[in-house]
Design a protein around this motif. Sequence first.
Motif, PDB file in Angstrom:
ATOM      1  N   VAL A   1      -6.438   7.937 -13.123  1.00  0.00           N
ATOM      2  CA  VAL A   1      -6.889   6.577 -13.463  1.00  0.00           C
ATOM      3  C   VAL A   1      -6.274   5.540 -12.533  1.00  0.00           C
ATOM      4  N   ILE A   2      -4.956   5.709 -12.282  1.00  0.00           N
ATOM      5  CA  ILE A   2      -4.285   4.729 -11.412  1.00  0.00           C
ATOM      6  C   ILE A   2      -4.881   4.749 -10.012  1.00  0.00           C
ATOM      7  N   SER A   3      -5.091   5.941  -9.454  1.00  0.00           N
ATOM      8  CA  SER A   3      -5.670   6.016  -8.108  1.00  0.00           C
ATOM      9  C   SER A   3      -7.115   5.518  -8.094  1.00  0.00           C
ATOM     10  N   ALA A   4      -7.852   5.736  -9.208  1.00  0.00           N
ATOM     11  CA  ALA A   4      -9.233   5.252  -9.281  1.00  0.00           C
ATOM     12  C   ALA A   4      -9.293   3.735  -9.262  1.00  0.00           C
ATOM     13  N   LEU A   5      -8.264   3.108  -9.817  1.00  0.00           N
ATOM     14  CA  LEU A   5      -8.207   1.646  -9.798  1.00  0.00           C
ATOM     15  C   LEU A   5      -7.976   1.116  -8.388  1.00  0.00           C
ATOM     16  N   TRP A   6      -7.329   1.923  -7.563  1.00  0.00           N
ATOM     17  CA  TRP A   6      -6.955   1.469  -6.225  1.00  0.00           C
ATOM     18  C   TRP A   6      -7.856   2.015  -5.118  1.00  0.00           C
ATOM     19  N   TRP A   7      -8.184   3.332  -5.204  1.00  0.00           N
ATOM     20  CA  TRP A   7      -8.976   3.965  -4.136  1.00  0.00           C
ATOM     21  C   TRP A   7     -10.013   4.893  -4.746  1.00  0.00           C
ATOM     22  N   LYS A   8     -11.221   4.834  -4.221  1.00  0.00           N
ATOM     23  CA  LYS A   8     -12.313   5.646  -4.776  1.00  0.00           C
ATOM     24  C   LYS A   8     -12.167   7.119  -4.399  1.00  0.00           C
ATOM     25  N   ARG A   9     -12.123   7.409  -3.125  1.00  0.00           N
ATOM     26  CA  ARG A   9     -12.086   8.797  -2.668  1.00  0.00           C
ATOM     27  C   ARG A   9     -10.796   9.490  -3.084  1.00  0.00           C
ATOM     28  N   THR A  10      -9.717   8.777  -3.051  1.00  0.00           N
ATOM     29  CA  THR A  10      -8.421   9.369  -3.423  1.00  0.00           C
ATOM     30  C   THR A  10      -8.435   9.831  -4.875  1.00  0.00           C
ATOM     31  N   ALA A  11      -9.040   9.066  -5.756  1.00  0.00           N
ATOM     32  CA  ALA A  11      -9.103   9.432  -7.171  1.00  0.00           C
ATOM     33  C   ALA A  11      -9.888  10.727  -7.362  1.00  0.00           C
ATOM     34  N   ILE A  12     -11.046  10.866  -6.669  1.00  0.00           N
ATOM     35  CA  ILE A  12     -11.844  12.096  -6.767  1.00  0.00           C
ATOM     36  C   ILE A  12     -11.051  13.274  -6.214  1.00  0.00           C
ATOM     37  N   PHE A  13     -10.372  13.042  -5.093  1.00  0.00           N
ATOM     38  CA  PHE A  13      -9.570  14.118  -4.484  1.00  0.00           C
ATOM     39  C   PHE A  13      -8.468  14.594  -5.428  1.00  0.00           C
ATOM     40  N   ILE A  14      -7.766  13.652  -6.050  1.00  0.00           N
ATOM     41  CA  ILE A  14      -6.672  14.038  -6.974  1.00  0.00           C
ATOM     42  C   ILE A  14      -7.237  14.756  -8.185  1.00  0.00           C
ATOM     43  N   ALA A  15      -8.392  14.299  -8.704  1.00  0.00           N
ATOM     44  CA  ALA A  15      -9.013  14.963  -9.851  1.00  0.00           C
ATOM     45  C   ALA A  15      -9.382  16.405  -9.502  1.00  0.00           C
ATOM     46  N   VAL A  16      -9.975  16.613  -8.315  1.00  0.00           N
ATOM     47  CA  VAL A  16     -10.344  17.963  -7.868  1.00  0.00           C
ATOM     48  C   VAL A  16      -9.101  18.817  -7.663  1.00  0.00           C
ATOM     49  N   LEU A  17      -8.080  18.218  -7.036  1.00  0.00           N
ATOM     50  CA  LEU A  17      -6.837  18.942  -6.770  1.00  0.00           C
ATOM     51  C   LEU A  17      -6.182  19.433  -8.056  1.00  0.00           C
ATOM     52  N   LEU A  18      -6.042  18.547  -9.017  1.00  0.00           N
ATOM     53  CA  LEU A  18      -5.392  18.945 -10.278  1.00  0.00           C
ATOM     54  C   LEU A  18      -6.257  19.936 -11.047  1.00  0.00           C
TER      55      LEU A  18
ATOM     56  N   GLN B   1       0.823  -1.201   0.000  1.00  0.00           N
ATOM     57  CA  GLN B   1       0.000   0.000   0.000  1.00  0.00           C
ATOM     58  C   GLN B   1       0.864   1.261   0.000  1.00  0.00           C
ATOM     59  N   ASN B   2       1.935   1.254   0.757  1.00  0.00           N
ATOM     60  CA  ASN B   2       2.846   2.424   0.814  1.00  0.00           C
ATOM     61  C   ASN B   2       3.491   2.676  -0.543  1.00  0.00           C
ATOM     62  N   ILE B   3       3.817   1.587  -1.245  1.00  0.00           N
ATOM     63  CA  ILE B   3       4.419   1.741  -2.578  1.00  0.00           C
ATOM     64  C   ILE B   3       3.421   2.373  -3.529  1.00  0.00           C
ATOM     65  N   LYS B   4       2.162   1.886  -3.470  1.00  0.00           N
ATOM     66  CA  LYS B   4       1.118   2.469  -4.331  1.00  0.00           C
ATOM     67  C   LYS B   4       0.947   3.956  -4.047  1.00  0.00           C
ATOM     68  N   LYS B   5       0.878   4.324  -2.768  1.00  0.00           N
ATOM     69  CA  LYS B   5       0.717   5.736  -2.388  1.00  0.00           C
ATOM     70  C   LYS B   5       1.891   6.570  -2.885  1.00  0.00           C
ATOM     71  N   SER B   6       3.069   6.016  -2.798  1.00  0.00           N
ATOM     72  CA  SER B   6       4.267   6.747  -3.237  1.00  0.00           C
ATOM     73  C   SER B   6       4.228   7.001  -4.740  1.00  0.00           C
ATOM     74  N   ILE B   7       3.828   5.985  -5.489  1.00  0.00           N
ATOM     75  CA  ILE B   7       3.768   6.132  -6.956  1.00  0.00           C
ATOM     76  C   ILE B   7       2.764   7.219  -7.340  1.00  0.00           C
ATOM     77  N   VAL B   8       1.561   7.142  -6.777  1.00  0.00           N
ATOM     78  CA  VAL B   8       0.535   8.146  -7.098  1.00  0.00           C
ATOM     79  C   VAL B   8       0.974   9.529  -6.641  1.00  0.00           C
ATOM     80  N   GLY B   9       1.577   9.625  -5.446  1.00  0.00           N
ATOM     81  CA  GLY B   9       2.035  10.931  -4.939  1.00  0.00           C
ATOM     82  C   GLY B   9       3.059  11.560  -5.851  1.00  0.00           C
ATOM     83  N   ILE B  10       3.996  10.772  -6.326  1.00  0.00           N
ATOM     84  CA  ILE B  10       5.034  11.293  -7.227  1.00  0.00           C
ATOM     85  C   ILE B  10       4.410  11.801  -8.512  1.00  0.00           C
TER      86      ILE B  10
END
Length: 457
Positions: A45-62, A5-14
Amino acid sequence: MKIKQNIKKSIVGIMVIFCLLLIYYFHVIVKTEIVFTHLFYIPIVISALWWKRTAIFIAVLLGIALIISHFFMSQGFVLADILRALMFIFIASMVNYLTEKNKEYLSKIKESETKYKTIADYNYDWEFWLSPDKVFIYNSPSCERITGYKPIDFFNNPNLMTEIICSEDLSIYINHLDISSEDPTCQEIDYRIVTSLGEIRWISHICQPVFDESGNRIGRRGCNRDITSRKNAENSIKELNKELIKLNLDKDRFISILGHDLKNPFNNILGSSEVLIEDIRNLNTEEIEAQQGKIPFNPQLLSFAEICKNAIDVLKPNADAKNITINYSSTDHINVFADSDMLKTILRNLVSNAIKFTNNRGSINIGAEENSENVTISVSDNGIGIAHDELKKLFNISEVLTTKGTAGETGTGLGLLLCKEFVEKHGGKIWVKSEEGKGSDFKFTLPFSAEHAKWHI
């Protein structure tokens, strides 16, 4: 799991940081409206595959980052940036929705697979699926309980199935496979296998071809059931049936003998009944028993020469009719300890048989020899003899022989059985030696004194 999970978070964060740096670089430093916004979809897309809320948050943020940076650069809101931000949110929602649906479908597929695999794996019978090339696609764990071999053994050795079938039954199995390949109906056979421990087991095998939705044959589905206990029970029943048939046959033969043996006593009884009816009141108990013809077994010391002469006199007319000579060779002093009536019956039956199976102008010899244990009496002839296969049937109650004599004489085949019964009652034995075309020699033994007979009476 936590490391993953930490690796996934790191990839999306980068990726998100990289996208924000692109906005800053092109809008603030370069001051151009060109931004590679299509790259923003990657972390969404990558975050949407892994986490629902995180994907919406990243979309709003960007989306907000893109609108704000453009606002400060051009002193106003740009409709295109708002549409891009909404598109980010839409893509995140759609990917997340499709991902959830996909997980739901996969869950149902896994649940269905688990259900049917559980049914097959925990079936008491040995379930299997063969490919069109007769290679195992599926083999239930029950095969180990029945054969001693694990499913993996059948996968590793495609010929193991035919190797464990008993050689006598292998052709049944192979022919069955050929027939069932052409016939879509269920086919059932029974055959034996040898387990890994060397035990013989009976298998009930049933199978049928299976086809896909297009009608293409994709193999053979079947079931093997251990029916060893049932087969053993069936074989026991067959043996019991054979024994029952034999017992019934013996019973019938025994009744026939009783009928033959009791014919004269019953005639006496019938005659006695008439006397009893006429003068019942004038008879005492002893007289009634005498009239009934009760003749007990009464062995006594007898002169064999006298008994033999009696038998010859009775049967002389039969012998004279075929010009047969009856010779008696014995010393006059030989005595036997026997029941007179039974001994006469034995001799009459043996001499009568000898006459029956001796040709015209033949001869019959009667002899008696005494030894330290008993007297051996013989009745021999030079007649047609007895076939080797029939010798063992002569004194068998279930194999009564009725053969016509040389002059067409008939009989019931029960005389020799009576002889055997009477001889054994005296504690003796009876036997015969014969050869076809050369005649027969019947012999039996009797005690010559009461001392030698006391154990047999």
